[in-house]
Design a protein around this motif. Sequence first.
Motif, PDB file in Angstrom:
ATOM      1  N   VAL A 205       0.844  -1.124   0.051  1.00  0.00           N
ATOM      2  CA  VAL A 205      -0.002  -0.052   0.090  1.00  0.00           C
ATOM      3  C   VAL A 205       0.801   1.368  -0.111  1.00  0.00           C
ATOM      4  O   VAL A 205       0.691   2.371  -0.620  1.00  0.00           O
ATOM      5  CB  VAL A 205      -0.939  -0.111   1.212  1.00  0.00           C
ATOM      6  CG1 VAL A 205      -1.791   1.284   1.522  1.00  0.00           C
ATOM      7  CG2 VAL A 205      -1.978  -1.168   0.925  1.00  0.00           C
ATOM      8  N   LEU A 206       2.026   1.224   0.733  1.00  0.00           N
ATOM      9  CA  LEU A 206       2.818   2.144   0.722  1.00  0.00           C
ATOM     10  C   LEU A 206       3.638   2.771  -0.539  1.00  0.00           C
ATOM     11  O   LEU A 206       3.701   3.595  -1.043  1.00  0.00           O
ATOM     12  CB  LEU A 206       4.150   2.132   1.702  1.00  0.00           C
ATOM     13  CG  LEU A 206       5.226   3.440   1.831  1.00  0.00           C
ATOM     14  CD1 LEU A 206       4.312   4.551   2.520  1.00  0.00           C
ATOM     15  CD2 LEU A 206       6.369   2.767   2.682  1.00  0.00           C
ATOM     16  N   GLY A 207       3.567   1.512  -1.430  1.00  0.00           N
ATOM     17  CA  GLY A 207       4.072   1.643  -2.992  1.00  0.00           C
ATOM     18  C   GLY A 207       2.869   2.221  -3.778  1.00  0.00           C
ATOM     19  O   GLY A 207       3.414   3.004  -4.737  1.00  0.00           O
ATOM     20  N   VAL A 208       1.673   1.948  -3.379  1.00  0.00           N
ATOM     21  CA  VAL A 208       0.580   2.847  -4.250  1.00  0.00           C
ATOM     22  C   VAL A 208       0.879   4.180  -3.885  1.00  0.00           C
ATOM     23  O   VAL A 208       0.881   5.012  -5.056  1.00  0.00           O
ATOM     24  CB  VAL A 208      -0.678   2.270  -3.713  1.00  0.00           C
ATOM     25  CG1 VAL A 208      -1.796   3.061  -4.458  1.00  0.00           C
ATOM     26  CG2 VAL A 208      -0.735   0.692  -4.203  1.00  0.00           C
ATOM     27  N   ILE A 209       1.139   4.575  -2.622  1.00  0.00           N
ATOM     28  CA  ILE A 209       1.262   6.177  -2.575  1.00  0.00           C
ATOM     29  C   ILE A 209       2.309   6.619  -3.307  1.00  0.00           C
ATOM     30  O   ILE A 209       2.652   7.869  -3.908  1.00  0.00           O
ATOM     31  CB  ILE A 209       1.091   6.124  -1.022  1.00  0.00           C
ATOM     32  CG1 ILE A 209      -0.047   5.935  -0.390  1.00  0.00           C
ATOM     33  CG2 ILE A 209       1.651   7.853  -0.592  1.00  0.00           C
ATOM     34  CD1 ILE A 209      -0.101   6.046   1.172  1.00  0.00           C
ATOM     35  N   LYS A 210       3.671   5.926  -3.159  1.00  0.00           N
ATOM     36  CA  LYS A 210       4.860   6.418  -3.776  1.00  0.00           C
ATOM     37  C   LYS A 210       4.546   6.408  -5.350  1.00  0.00           C
ATOM     38  O   LYS A 210       5.190   7.530  -5.926  1.00  0.00           O
ATOM     39  CB  LYS A 210       6.050   5.380  -3.290  1.00  0.00           C
ATOM     40  CG  LYS A 210       7.273   5.597  -4.030  1.00  0.00           C
ATOM     41  CD  LYS A 210       8.305   4.596  -3.574  1.00  0.00           C
ATOM     42  CE  LYS A 210       9.590   5.033  -4.304  1.00  0.00           C
ATOM     43  NZ  LYS A 210       9.738   5.096  -5.812  1.00  0.00           N
ATOM     44  N   PRO A 228      -6.444   9.857  -0.769  1.00  0.00           N
ATOM     45  CA  PRO A 228      -5.250   9.118  -0.090  1.00  0.00           C
ATOM     46  C   PRO A 228      -5.993   8.549   1.393  1.00  0.00           C
ATOM     47  O   PRO A 228      -5.075   8.259   2.173  1.00  0.00           O
ATOM     48  CB  PRO A 228      -4.207  10.209   0.062  1.00  0.00           C
ATOM     49  CG  PRO A 228      -5.251  11.490   0.185  1.00  0.00           C
ATOM     50  CD  PRO A 228      -6.277  11.351  -0.598  1.00  0.00           C
ATOM     51  N   ILE A 229      -7.140   8.936   1.854  1.00  0.00           N
ATOM     52  CA  ILE A 229      -7.384   8.795   3.227  1.00  0.00           C
ATOM     53  C   ILE A 229      -7.463   7.040   3.384  1.00  0.00           C
ATOM     54  O   ILE A 229      -6.950   6.622   4.492  1.00  0.00           O
ATOM     55  CB  ILE A 229      -8.976   9.083   3.468  1.00  0.00           C
ATOM     56  CG1 ILE A 229      -8.836  10.678   3.374  1.00  0.00           C
ATOM     57  CG2 ILE A 229      -9.451   8.992   4.730  1.00  0.00           C
ATOM     58  CD1 ILE A 229     -10.095  11.324   3.365  1.00  0.00           C
ATOM     59  N   THR A 230      -8.065   6.398   2.574  1.00  0.00           N
ATOM     60  CA  THR A 230      -8.147   5.009   2.831  1.00  0.00           C
ATOM     61  C   THR A 230      -6.896   4.307   2.923  1.00  0.00           C
ATOM     62  O   THR A 230      -6.641   3.538   3.974  1.00  0.00           O
ATOM     63  CB  THR A 230      -9.141   4.285   1.639  1.00  0.00           C
ATOM     64  OG1 THR A 230      -8.759   4.671   0.635  1.00  0.00           O
ATOM     65  CG2 THR A 230     -10.601   4.623   1.962  1.00  0.00           C
ATOM     66  N   LEU A 235      -2.617   1.871   6.461  1.00  0.00           N
ATOM     67  CA  LEU A 235      -1.219   2.219   7.072  1.00  0.00           C
ATOM     68  C   LEU A 235      -1.217   2.164   8.668  1.00  0.00           C
ATOM     69  O   LEU A 235      -0.229   1.806   9.143  1.00  0.00           O
ATOM     70  CB  LEU A 235      -0.420   3.115   6.049  1.00  0.00           C
ATOM     71  CG  LEU A 235      -0.009   2.863   4.774  1.00  0.00           C
ATOM     72  CD1 LEU A 235       0.482   4.035   4.166  1.00  0.00           C
ATOM     73  CD2 LEU A 235       0.760   1.668   4.353  1.00  0.00           C
ATOM     74  N   LEU A 236      -1.776   3.157   8.893  1.00  0.00           N
ATOM     75  CA  LEU A 236      -1.775   3.470  10.335  1.00  0.00           C
ATOM     76  C   LEU A 236      -2.335   2.438  11.117  1.00  0.00           C
ATOM     77  O   LEU A 236      -1.718   1.609  12.380  1.00  0.00           O
ATOM     78  CB  LEU A 236      -2.844   4.468  10.767  1.00  0.00           C
ATOM     79  CG  LEU A 236      -2.287   5.976  10.365  1.00  0.00           C
ATOM     80  CD1 LEU A 236      -3.313   7.132  10.349  1.00  0.00           C
ATOM     81  CD2 LEU A 236      -0.846   6.495  10.937  1.00  0.00           C
ATOM     82  N   VAL A 237      -3.422   1.487  10.751  1.00  0.00           N
ATOM     83  CA  VAL A 237      -3.763   0.270  11.681  1.00  0.00           C
ATOM     84  C   VAL A 237      -2.709  -0.875  11.346  1.00  0.00           C
ATOM     85  O   VAL A 237      -2.460  -1.406  12.621  1.00  0.00           O
ATOM     86  CB  VAL A 237      -5.113  -0.188  11.057  1.00  0.00           C
ATOM     87  CG1 VAL A 237      -5.574  -1.153  11.811  1.00  0.00           C
ATOM     88  CG2 VAL A 237      -6.225   1.203  11.241  1.00  0.00           C
ATOM     89  N   THR A 238      -2.187  -0.847  10.246  1.00  0.00           N
ATOM     90  CA  THR A 238      -1.286  -1.901  10.078  1.00  0.00           C
ATOM     91  C   THR A 238       0.195  -1.782  10.849  1.00  0.00           C
ATOM     92  O   THR A 238       0.545  -2.673  11.542  1.00  0.00           O
ATOM     93  CB  THR A 238      -1.013  -2.209   8.402  1.00  0.00           C
ATOM     94  OG1 THR A 238      -1.841  -2.256   7.812  1.00  0.00           O
ATOM     95  CG2 THR A 238      -0.072  -3.337   8.439  1.00  0.00           C
TER      96      THR A 238
END
Length: 286
Positions: A205-210, A228-230, A235-238
């Motif tokens: 998921v971090l890669g999606v943002i990058k 970008p909220i979801t 990421l925060l919960v994980t």
Amino acid sequence: MLIVAFLIAGFVVGTPQPVSFAPEVSDFALVASAPFAIGLVFVMYSFSGWNAATYIIGEMRTPQQNLPRALLAGTLIVLVLYVALNAVFLHTTPIDKLSGQLDVARIAGSYIFGDVGGRIVGAMICIGLVSSISAMMWIGPRVMMTMGEDIPSLRIFARKSTRGAPAYAILFQLTVANLMLFTRSFEAVLDFIQFALLFCSFFTVLGVIKLRMTHPDLPRPYRAWGYPITPMVFLLVTAFMMYYLLMERPLQSAFGILIMISGLLIYAVFRKRADPRSASASKSNQ
């Protein structure tokens, strides 16, 4: 159908317990605690198959339409069944009898149908798990098969039987599963596996943002709803779960990290050997 029948019987036949499903102010402190984070490991494991449809995307017809439908429908079905099952457990069984137990379905079944009925419920759940095991034995090796197709050094996993099944990948997965069974520790294996899954999910998921930031013009047939909220919430919960797993289950988490690092090293070494640019460069120098 087994789960639906159990749900109906629980609400119709079961004896209601004095439990309230409405949240209280004190519950919010529990949500931020280590026991809640560790408990989420088992919840996430129940949902971990939601993305399994992506493993067989190459065998789908019109994946642009069918894949999102499968992911959404599968997630909603699991969500409803999971919440309903837990509601039945709490509705029919005293909380002190469920606390710290793994076979909660059998315990709840004994309160709904009696001791014999509880054993029957346990047996029915075991039978129902056969379909899940069968599905993952079909889907999981496809990942290794794709790895074998992409990396020549792992080509053995891409070999198929006369009927088109990835035979060597299935045998490898069977071997790993049996080694985990020999540990005879259900909870430790789940913590180990789930940390590795969380690790991969977090960086995916971090890669999606990058990629959204570095390559905004790339074609994107699948969109991240609520971006970008979801992704940030995920990421925060994980990260919250991974932090408490590291603190409360350091050994299992360390093994998960070692598995991830070893996978990266294997990928880096084999990918470098298979890099066509390096091969062509060496030929031109000759």
